[in-house]
Motif scaffolding. Structure first.
Motif, PDB file in Angstrom:
ATOM      1  N   ALA A  51       0.821  -1.213   0.000  1.00  0.00           N
ATOM      2  CA  ALA A  51       0.000   0.000   0.000  1.00  0.00           C
ATOM      3  C   ALA A  51       0.848   1.253   0.000  1.00  0.00           C
ATOM      4  CB  ALA A  51      -0.924  -0.005   1.226  1.00  0.00           C
ATOM      5  N   ILE A  52       1.966   1.219   0.750  1.00  0.00           N
ATOM      6  CA  ILE A  52       2.806   2.403   0.849  1.00  0.00           C
ATOM      7  C   ILE A  52       3.688   2.556  -0.375  1.00  0.00           C
ATOM      8  CG2 ILE A  52       4.703   3.471   2.144  1.00  0.00           C
ATOM      9  CD1 ILE A  52       3.545   2.182   4.650  1.00  0.00           C
ATOM     10  N   GLY A  53       4.249   1.439  -0.820  1.00  0.00           N
ATOM     11  CA  GLY A  53       5.252   1.527  -1.876  1.00  0.00           C
ATOM     12  C   GLY A  53       4.690   1.623  -3.263  1.00  0.00           C
ATOM     13  N   CYS A  54       3.515   1.056  -3.525  1.00  0.00           N
ATOM     14  CA  CYS A  54       2.973   1.039  -4.878  1.00  0.00           C
ATOM     15  C   CYS A  54       2.078   2.243  -5.074  1.00  0.00           C
ATOM     16  CB  CYS A  54       2.160  -0.234  -5.122  1.00  0.00           C
ATOM     17  SG  CYS A  54       3.167  -1.723  -5.044  1.00  0.00           S
ATOM     18  N   ALA A  55       2.567   3.219  -5.755  1.00  0.00           N
ATOM     19  CA  ALA A  55       1.782   4.421  -5.991  1.00  0.00           C
ATOM     20  C   ALA A  55       0.632   4.109  -6.927  1.00  0.00           C
ATOM     21  CB  ALA A  55       2.674   5.492  -6.610  1.00  0.00           C
ATOM     22  N   LYS A  56      -0.437   4.900  -6.822  1.00  0.00           N
ATOM     23  CA  LYS A  56      -1.547   4.722  -7.745  1.00  0.00           C
ATOM     24  C   LYS A  56      -1.092   5.045  -9.159  1.00  0.00           C
ATOM     25  CE  LYS A  56      -5.565   5.420  -4.796  1.00  0.00           C
ATOM     26  NZ  LYS A  56      -6.783   6.208  -4.571  1.00  0.00           N
ATOM     27  N   ARG A  57      -1.903   4.635 -10.106  1.00  0.00           N
ATOM     28  CA  ARG A  57      -1.583   4.843 -11.508  1.00  0.00           C
ATOM     29  C   ARG A  57      -1.212   6.298 -11.767  1.00  0.00           C
ATOM     30  NH1 ARG A  57      -3.000   2.162 -16.199  1.00  0.00           N
ATOM     31  NH2 ARG A  57      -3.095   3.464 -18.059  1.00  0.00           N
ATOM     32  N   GLU A  58      -0.307   6.499 -12.724  1.00  0.00           N
ATOM     33  CA  GLU A  58       0.048   7.851 -13.112  1.00  0.00           C
ATOM     34  C   GLU A  58      -1.168   8.529 -13.730  1.00  0.00           C
ATOM     35  OE1 GLU A  58       3.383   7.452 -15.669  1.00  0.00           O
ATOM     36  OE2 GLU A  58       4.688   6.638 -14.116  1.00  0.00           O
ATOM     37  N   THR A  59      -1.014   9.747 -14.172  1.00  0.00           N
ATOM     38  CA  THR A  59      -2.126  10.558 -14.670  1.00  0.00           C
ATOM     39  C   THR A  59      -3.033   9.791 -15.632  1.00  0.00           C
ATOM     40  OG1 THR A  59      -0.776  12.541 -14.464  1.00  0.00           O
ATOM     41  CG2 THR A  59      -2.723  12.683 -15.868  1.00  0.00           C
ATOM     42  N   ILE A  60      -4.341   9.846 -15.364  1.00  0.00           N
ATOM     43  CA  ILE A  60      -5.331   9.226 -16.244  1.00  0.00           C
ATOM     44  C   ILE A  60      -5.730  10.252 -17.298  1.00  0.00           C
ATOM     45  CG2 ILE A  60      -7.666   8.282 -16.383  1.00  0.00           C
ATOM     46  CD1 ILE A  60      -7.271   7.231 -13.534  1.00  0.00           C
ATOM     47  N   HIS A  61      -5.542   9.911 -18.555  1.00  0.00           N
ATOM     48  CA  HIS A  61      -5.842  10.825 -19.652  1.00  0.00           C
ATOM     49  C   HIS A  61      -7.254  10.556 -20.167  1.00  0.00           C
ATOM     50  CE1 HIS A  61      -1.381  10.723 -19.624  1.00  0.00           C
ATOM     51  NE2 HIS A  61      -1.544  12.022 -19.789  1.00  0.00           N
ATOM     52  N   ILE A  62      -8.103  11.580 -20.072  1.00  0.00           N
ATOM     53  CA  ILE A  62      -9.501  11.481 -20.484  1.00  0.00           C
ATOM     54  C   ILE A  62      -9.683  12.265 -21.779  1.00  0.00           C
ATOM     55  CG2 ILE A  62     -11.896  11.894 -19.819  1.00  0.00           C
ATOM     56  CD1 ILE A  62     -10.922  12.011 -16.889  1.00  0.00           C
ATOM     57  N   GLY A  63      -9.973  11.573 -22.857  1.00  0.00           N
ATOM     58  CA  GLY A  63     -10.217  12.242 -24.133  1.00  0.00           C
ATOM     59  C   GLY A  63     -11.670  12.670 -24.227  1.00  0.00           C
ATOM     60  N   VAL A  64     -11.933  13.731 -24.981  1.00  0.00           N
ATOM     61  CA  VAL A  64     -13.318  14.178 -25.137  1.00  0.00           C
ATOM     62  C   VAL A  64     -13.486  14.891 -26.476  1.00  0.00           C
ATOM     63  CG1 VAL A  64     -12.947  16.407 -23.968  1.00  0.00           C
ATOM     64  CG2 VAL A  64     -15.239  15.411 -24.023  1.00  0.00           C
ATOM     65  N   GLN A  65     -14.633  14.661 -27.107  1.00  0.00           N
ATOM     66  CA  GLN A  65     -14.963  15.341 -28.355  1.00  0.00           C
ATOM     67  C   GLN A  65     -15.452  16.759 -28.059  1.00  0.00           C
ATOM     68  OE1 GLN A  65     -17.317  12.796 -31.219  1.00  0.00           O
ATOM     69  NE2 GLN A  65     -17.497  11.520 -29.394  1.00  0.00           N
ATOM     70  N   ASN A  66     -15.574  17.546 -29.113  1.00  0.00           N
ATOM     71  CA  ASN A  66     -16.071  18.915 -28.973  1.00  0.00           C
ATOM     72  C   ASN A  66     -17.594  18.890 -28.866  1.00  0.00           C
ATOM     73  OD1 ASN A  66     -16.235  21.684 -28.883  1.00  0.00           O
ATOM     74  ND2 ASN A  66     -16.068  21.950 -31.098  1.00  0.00           N
ATOM     75  N   ASP A  67     -18.072  18.464 -27.716  1.00  0.00           N
ATOM     76  CA  ASP A  67     -19.502  18.307 -27.459  1.00  0.00           C
ATOM     77  C   ASP A  67     -19.757  18.688 -26.007  1.00  0.00           C
ATOM     78  OD1 ASP A  67     -22.160  16.476 -28.393  1.00  0.00           O
ATOM     79  OD2 ASP A  67     -21.772  16.528 -26.241  1.00  0.00           O
ATOM     80  N   ASN A  68     -20.687  19.604 -25.786  1.00  0.00           N
ATOM     81  CA  ASN A  68     -20.899  20.139 -24.443  1.00  0.00           C
ATOM     82  C   ASN A  68     -21.247  19.079 -23.404  1.00  0.00           C
ATOM     83  OD1 ASN A  68     -20.429  22.911 -25.007  1.00  0.00           O
ATOM     84  ND2 ASN A  68     -22.035  23.436 -23.545  1.00  0.00           N
ATOM     85  N   GLU A  69     -22.190  18.202 -23.735  1.00  0.00           N
ATOM     86  CA  GLU A  69     -22.605  17.189 -22.767  1.00  0.00           C
ATOM     87  C   GLU A  69     -21.455  16.251 -22.436  1.00  0.00           C
ATOM     88  OE1 GLU A  69     -26.295  15.190 -23.493  1.00  0.00           O
ATOM     89  OE2 GLU A  69     -27.205  16.965 -24.366  1.00  0.00           O
ATOM     90  N   LEU A  70     -20.690  15.880 -23.455  1.00  0.00           N
ATOM     91  CA  LEU A  70     -19.562  14.984 -23.220  1.00  0.00           C
ATOM     92  C   LEU A  70     -18.461  15.684 -22.429  1.00  0.00           C
ATOM     93  CD1 LEU A  70     -19.357  13.113 -26.647  1.00  0.00           C
ATOM     94  CD2 LEU A  70     -20.449  12.373 -24.516  1.00  0.00           C
ATOM     95  N   LYS A  71     -18.294  16.988 -22.650  1.00  0.00           N
ATOM     96  CA  LYS A  71     -17.315  17.742 -21.861  1.00  0.00           C
ATOM     97  C   LYS A  71     -17.711  17.747 -20.386  1.00  0.00           C
ATOM     98  CE  LYS A  71     -15.614  20.908 -25.447  1.00  0.00           C
ATOM     99  NZ  LYS A  71     -15.562  22.326 -25.894  1.00  0.00           N
ATOM    100  N   ILE A  72     -19.004  17.893 -20.120  1.00  0.00           N
ATOM    101  CA  ILE A  72     -19.488  17.867 -18.738  1.00  0.00           C
ATOM    102  C   ILE A  72     -19.234  16.494 -18.123  1.00  0.00           C
ATOM    103  CG2 ILE A  72     -21.565  17.975 -17.295  1.00  0.00           C
ATOM    104  CD1 ILE A  72     -22.636  20.064 -19.364  1.00  0.00           C
TER     105      ILE A  72
END
Length: 324
Positions: A51-72
């Protein structure tokens, strides 16, 4: 217990292997109680080290289209994941769903919010109209690509056509069958994307035998203004677009159920869930508290009131007790 976590550094892996080896060479104790206590202590130590030594996953990259609802949707996922200790970054993709999907396939992006209906037609290239009963099949097909749909909201009809109230009154329009009868007198405003999609304008023209007087091609964010200033008479619109509320527009019923149903949800790379299985439950929490009407209202605020999508998403999650 598997300690081969790629997010642990090599030194820690060696330490854990050493401890595992050491456990095997502990002298044999005849007293069963002593052995049980030692086993529990050693197991606890290994868990703490992991628990101490294993860091959580590095940055999670979330892709999104140019769409308002999907951006929300993307902002809600980002905020909730960050609250639970997962750094995240939102990456906007302007080239559409195919490019976004390919980025996840290639491992350049970890996840993205999307609509099940568009996944069915645009990614799987299915000819049948998408209905909520096809969700299980959709998920199976995505699993073959090492992807998972999670946090899927209840399905609703995503698109319809809208006219001004004066047009609806003039021709007594209530549904798309009514519109088809007078379509030759009306001008349609549409984006090039809607004209090219097989499950949008093309499908309506085929099933309802619509034949508009002319079609003006424009960007989707120009639809509302074009209808308002009477440069067009008919526009495609999201059935839950919050800007319709308190407006002088009328949305027409898809009485032949030609248009697909759809649901917002999240598409994740399998590897992301393998590394952090608890991510699924975090995203499922969003779908458990949000409705199409909630999304519609947030969409209205970001489009009509020009509020920041992240601020609107944060306020919603706070109202549900999911953020401080």
């Amino acid at each position: 217990m598997n300690f081969e976590n790629k997010h642990c550094d090599e030194d820690l892996k060696q330490k854990i292997r050493f401890r595992k080896t050491y456990v095997k060479t502990v002298p044999v104790f005849k007293n069963k109680s002593v052995k049980a206590i030692l086993a529990l202590c050693l197991s606890f130590c290994l868990l703490v080290i992991g628990a101490i030594g294993c860091a959580k996953r590095e940055t999670i990259h979330i892709g999104v289209q140019n769409d308002n609802e999907l951006k929300i949707m993307a902002e809600m996922a980002s905020l909730l994941l960050q609250e639970q200790g997962y750094p995240s970054q939102i990456i906007e993709i302007d080239d559409g769903l195919q490019t976004l999907h390919s980025a996840v396939l290639g491992g350049n992006i970890d996840m993205y919010p999307g609509f099940t209906g568009e996944g069915w037609s645009d990614i799987l290239n299915q000819k049948e109209t998408y209905r909520k009963t096809r969700l299980s099949e959709l998920k199976k097909q995505y699993e073959k690509m090492n992807m998972q749909w999670v946090g899927v909201l209840p399905a609703y009809s995503l698109y319809t056509l809208a006219v001004r109230k004066e047009t609806a009154d003039k021709y007594n329009l209530k549904d798309l069958s009514d519109l088809a009868k007078v379509s030759k007198n009306l001008t349609l405003g549409s984006s090039l994307t809607d004209l090219e999609r097989q499950d949008s304008i093309h499908l309506l023209e085929e099933i309802y035998d619509m034949d508009f007087k002319t079609t003006k091609v424009m960007e989707s964010d120009q639809f509302i203004e074009a209808l308002k200033n009477q440069s067009v008479d008919v526009i495609p619109i999201r059935s839950n677009d919050g800007r319709i509320k308190n407006s002088d527009f009328v949305t027409l019923i898809d009485d032949r159920m030609a248009l697909p149903e759809s649901s917002p949800g999240y598409v994740l790379n399998d590897q992301l869930l393998e590394d952090d299985p608890q991510l699924e439950s975090a995203l499922e929490r969003i779908s458990s508290v949000i409705s199409a009407n909630d999304l519609s209202e947030m969409n209205r605020r970001t489009k009509q009131e020009k509020e920041d999508p992240r601020a609107v998403a944060r306020e919603f999650l706070q109202s549900k007790g999911m953020l401080p």
